[in-house]
Design an enzyme around this catalytic site. Structure first.
Site: not given
Length: 1038
Positions: A297, A432-435, A467-468, A471
């Site tokens: 992203e 963080a990243m919500e993959n 949060h993640e 998502h």
């Protein structure tokens, strides 16, 4: 995506000492150009101050006050940089404009001049005639637009010189992906990878080309196969580097409804940065280990495999990873089968994915360990980290399992995958990243050990996980159509992180943090440089897309959702978002789709779309002016856009006078002021510039609007409304909630910054605080008062700064003295203790410094960190690291620790150092990814920028290393935003504003066009404005 640790709000006042004037250029050691010995020790840094002398603009040499002369000496000792880097530019300009215009060999005769003039006139007339007889044409950057004709596009050239068949940044919709079969083999020794992808395509419109994304990949073979014939045909790949696109021209034309398979074989290098398919390193048993991870992203899936890399091109994915025996691989879906292949390698095949956007695809190849738990619904939840950190995974696992159940119940939609992995990656740019199914985190936002971590760190980790997980529904299941509506992802996830934690972990008391979030959003949104939540015109380039990841999309988005939930009621709001998710699952949406779904809910008699578009399509927010007419028993209301930059002309002539919001007001009155009684809290929808509320109650003496600060607006009370309300605050502050008291403080100082009230009126609001014990109003007051202190101190006004410090501790000194050096109390009490003691030690108040130094010495002697109160270790490290010996001890501990939550506190202490060589060493060590990771450089610069000793070094560092910074972090990305705003916004003089502006204008990489640059310049102007308007009032008050 969680953008990471939010730095403190953009500071107002943001300030700096006046830019010096030099009689001669000083000698400078340019650390950016000196050869670097690695590893470089902190004490080996050779430093020579940029400046030898300080003068304040507007004052003569003999006009300095005693305090300012003392400050001049301090500046020399600290080695602050005040070099005017535009002097050469000005000298060159002056030379150009002062050339002599004498006669001589360069002079033309008068006859020759006449001939040349006549020739020029003939040429001009000829051109005019040609233009006149051409077809009428309006030239645009995309070509010539003739009247009554279609726009003619100018097609670019591919890298091989042929015409590239697609001229736009956005991909065409003629051909869309349906499924990807992707195979990747990363080599963690050579640090490159080989890949192949077969993309199943559906032709939506007749076309003679297929255009998709690819960046940094070497495509070695390309074939196109019609599904009806299954006969592959070699095709030529054209590449347009500027748009990161590749295209295939086809003949005969592809027909609507046909299906094809595009097969591409390629290779690439693992990235040195933090995006695409990149390498990360860590130490394990004194050996350096390498892992490969992804961060796609917003625009980096194209760096790992050729694809249609836009959110709306959703497809399914079947992924295979080839790896060595001592590694594992992870991807979005659970593993299906592992097979042995040649050379001792293994191939992991993953189950076919659900339909999703390319930016959510993820895979990791590494040596990792995990802990797992299965939920009641059969979902396997796992937390992964490097082997040495297995003891820090358990809290994250517990929190993830509980939050996953909450979201499934609240949305009434099951999590659609069979597994959910949470992975701590050593090098990671964002928080963080919500993959989907494979969420990646910074280690500090996932790993936690109860014995040493503070209660604040537990709260932060819980917020990021919440949060993640949110998502997985908002962003993954339902995705915004384009990045201009990013807030549909990030605003919702931010709102849900607070909402879910209040339900699942009420003991974490996140309501205060949500209040700070709203204040942060409004601070940025009160600038001219802000932007609308949803805009269709200004999000096109990569930099513009990156810039959408800011506090507007996250924090303002969450704030307006809270306001809407508060106005509609929780039940109706929940029904609306459930409808939205069900109507659009596995699809893409625009903002209006959300409002349409909520409007369809039964019992909603409000035009939600009409109301909420005033909050998403307009920049900024309103200030509501309230006047109470006690005689006529009515309230006069007036709304206008709130801007902190003063406008001198008539407000009615301002372009902002056309702004109008539908504001869901909430209020109580003196006749019914009990917060716990719903009948006392009244509502009013303000849809016009002005309005009147006629009160039914008699003898109302005060009104209070915006209950608990849940509305995204500020309130300005005029006349008796102000006198009675704030008089009550002084005599009985508990008549209002702690959030409303914090709101009074915030609104007062914000209104003062815009000149709507005086700074003395704002300071008057703090007089009651001798009796205040709640965290929210105290932390807000310390923030606002601290800004004023740092403003005057950085201007060299040490006497006034001293008076300001005495004022602050006159209010809070008794409360500070009552604090203990322990972890006792509720979360709110522990946070308040941490804030108060940190401020006290920063300013050497009372016994704070000695107490902290004693605890630091005990740690040095015993080397036992568990004896320290974990909530207060940040303060203890900061005090202990003031001298060289303590600083080195902290660095050694940093190198030996595996606890990321503790290491970030040590890093903060080192970045607050007043030792110039050590501070500079720290910055460069992080830049070059030495013992300090590059991902932490924005945090180091932001921390140093908040100190008197470091803020000039931080700004110099940014200027001298700009090219390296934008190589490490994408232009426009959140780290670059943080670096620019954190370092450049510290100034408060016209000369420094000129320096900042000149520097960014001199860049060739569109630096001046960045919103962060405009925000920094506006903050500098605000600091100048604040000093001009408020300095005399401040002196009188103190």
């Amino acid at each position: 995506m969680d953008s990471g640790f939010q730095s403190d709000r953009a500071q107002l006042p943001r300030n700096m000492i006046e830019n010096s004037m030099f009689e001669e250029e000083p000698d400078v050691v340019d650390l950016a150009k000196e050869p670097r010995l690695h590893p470089l020790e902190p004490d080996d840094v050779e430093y020579e101050p940029h400046s030898s002398r300080l003068l304040v603009r507007g004052l003569g040499e003999h006009d300095l006050e005693d305090d300012e002369e003392d400050y001049e000496s301090s500046a020399r000792l600290l080695g602050m940089s005040f070099m005017n880097r535009s002097s050469n530019h000005r000298n060159n300009m002056s030379g150009a404009y002062n050339q002599e215009t004498s006669g001589g060999p360069c002079s033309l005769s008068s006859a020759r001049t006449v001939l040349v003039g006549a020739f020029v006139v003939v040429i001009i007339l000829s051109i005019a005639m040609v233009v006149y007889f051409l077809p009428k044409c309006t030239f645009t950057k995309e070509g010539c637009h003739k009247k009554n004709t279609t726009l003619t596009l100018i097609y670019p050239l591919a890298s091989n010189g042929q015409v590239f068949p697609w001229p736009k940044m956005r991909l065409p919709n003629a051909v869309v992906p349906v499924h990807y079969d992707l195979t990747l083999h990363p080599n963690l020794t050579t640090l490159n990878f080989a890949g192949s992808v077969q993309i199943s395509l559906l032709v939506k419109e007749d076309t003679n080309n297929i255009t998709l994304h690819s960046s940094g990949l070497k495509i070695v073979k390309a074939t196109l196969t019609p599904k009806v014939s299954s006969q592959p045909k070699d095709v030529q790949i054209l590449e347009y580097l500027q748009h990161q696109q590749i295209a295939i021209k086809v003949n005969p034309m592809l027909l609507k409804g046909d299906t094809y398979i595009l097969n591409l074989e390629y290779s690439g290098n693992l990235s040195d940065g933090f995006s695409g398919f990149y390498k990360s390193c860590y130490q394990d048993k004194n050996k350096t280990r390498i892992l490969a991870a992804t961060q796609f992203e917003p625009l980096s899936a194209r760096n790992a495999f050729p694809c249609f890399d836009e959110p709306a091109f959703k497809a399914t994915f079947s992924i295979k990873i080839i790896r060595e025996a001592d590694h594992i691989s992870l991807s979005n879906m659970q593993k299906d089968v592992t097979t042995s292949v040649a050379d001792g390698l293994f191939e992991d095949t993953f189950v076919k994915s659900v339909k999703m956007s390319t930016y959510l695809v993820a895979f990791i190849v590494a040596e990792l360990k995990n802990v797992s738990q299965e939920t009641a619904n059969g979902i396997k939840v796992s937390v992964y980290a490097v082997p040495d950190k297995m003891d820090q995974m358990h809290y994250a696992l517990e929190a993830a399992v509980m939050l996953l159940k909450f979201y499934e119940d609240f949305f009434n939609i099951s999590y659609p995958l069979k597994k959910l992995d949470l992975v701590a990656v050593p090098d990671f740019e964002a928080g963080a990243m919500e993959n989907w199914g494979l969420i990646t985190f910074r280690e500090i936002t996932l790993l936690y050990r109860e014995e040493t971590a503070s209660i604040l760190e537990k709260q932060i980790i819980s917020m990021v996980i919440a949060h993640e997980l949110a998502h997985q529904w908002f962003g993954n299941l339902v995705t915004m159509e384009w990045w201009n509506d990013l807030w549909l992802n990030e605003g919702f996830a931010t709102f849900m992180e607070f909402f879910s934690l209040e339900k699942v972990f009420p003991e974490l008391q996140v309501a205060d943090q949500f209040l700070k979030t709203r204040f942060q959003a409004m601070e940025k949104d009160s600038l001219n440089s802000s932007h609308a939540l949803s805009t269709s015109t200004s999000v096109k380039t990569a930099e513009q897309i990156e810039e959408m990841f800011d506090s507007i999309s996250y924090e303002k988005g969450a704030s307006i959702l809270l306001m809407l939930k508060d106005f509609l009621g929780e039940t109706v709001f929940q029904q609306g978002i459930k409808r939205y998710l069900n109507e659009h699952k596995y699809g893409n949406t625009k903002t209006e789709d959300l409002w349409n779904s909520i409007t369809k809910v039964k019992n909603v008699d409000l035009n939600v779309k009409e109301m909420m578009k005033t909050w998403t399509q307009q920049t900024g927010f309103p200030v509501v002016t309230v006047t109470l007419d006690t005689t006529a028993n009515k309230i006069h209301l007036h709304q206008e856009r709130f801007l902190r930059i003063s406008i001198s002309q008539d407000p009615s002539s301002s372009p902002d006078s056309s702004y109008l919001w539908h504001i869901p007001l909430t209020y109580i009155t003196s006749s019914c002021s009990n917060y716990s009684q719903p009948k006392c809290i009244k509502t009013w929808l303000l849809k016009n510039k002005t309005d009147i509320i006629y009160l039914k109650e008699q003898n109302v003496t005060w009104v209070k609007f915006n209950m608990n600060m849940n509305g995204y607006y500020i309130v300005h009370y005029e006349g008796n409304a102000s006198k009675e309300l704030f008089g009550l605050l002084q005599t009985n502050h508990l008549a209002f909630s702690d959030h409303d008291r914090a709101g009074f403080i915030n609104n007062a100082f914000v209104l003062a910054s815009a000149g709507k009230i005086t700074v003395r009126q704002a300071l008057y609001m703090t007089k009651y605080m001798n009796n205040e014990n709640s965290t929210a109003p105290i932390s807000e007051a310390l923030l606002q008062l601290g800004r004023i202190y740092w403003l005057v101190q950085k201007r060299g006004m040490l006497s006034l700064a001293g008076r300001m410090k005495r004022y602050i501790f006159g209010i809070f000194g008794n409360l500070i003295d009552r604090q203990t050096w322990s972890n006792n109390g509720s979360l709110s009490e522990r946070q308040l203790r941490s804030i108060l003691l940190d401020v006290a030690c920063d300013h050497n108040f009372g016994n704070c410094t000695q107490n902290a130094q004693d605890l630091f010495s005990m740690w040095k002697e015993t080397n036992n960190m568990t004896n320290l109160p974990s909530d207060l270790t940040t303060t203890i490290y900061s005090v202990g690291g003031r001298d060289a010996e303590g600083w080195i001890f902290i660095l050694q501990a940093y190198n030996n620790l595996q606890l990321e939550t503790e290491k970030i506190k040590m890093l903060r202490a080192m970045a607050k150092s007043s030792n110039a060589p050590k501070l500079i060493w720290l910055m460069y060590e992080s830049l070059h990814h030495g013992v300090i990771r590059t991902q932490d450089l924005p945090f180091i610069l932001d921390t140093a920028s908040k100190t008197l000793a470091g803020y000039l070094f931080a700004w110099d560092f940014v200027k001298e290393n700009w090219d390296n910074l934008v190589k490490k972090f994408h232009l426009g990305s959140y780290p670059i935003q943080s670096i620019i705003i954190g370092t450049a916004s510290q100034f408060s003089t016209k000369s420094h504003k000129f320096e900042v502006q000149t520097f960014f204008e001199s860049l060739t990489d569109k630096g001046m066009q960045l919103q962060a640059v405009q925000e920094a310049l506006e903050n500098i102007q605000l600091n100048i404005q604040w000093m001009d308007k408020n300095l005399k009032n401040l002196e009188v008050w103190l």
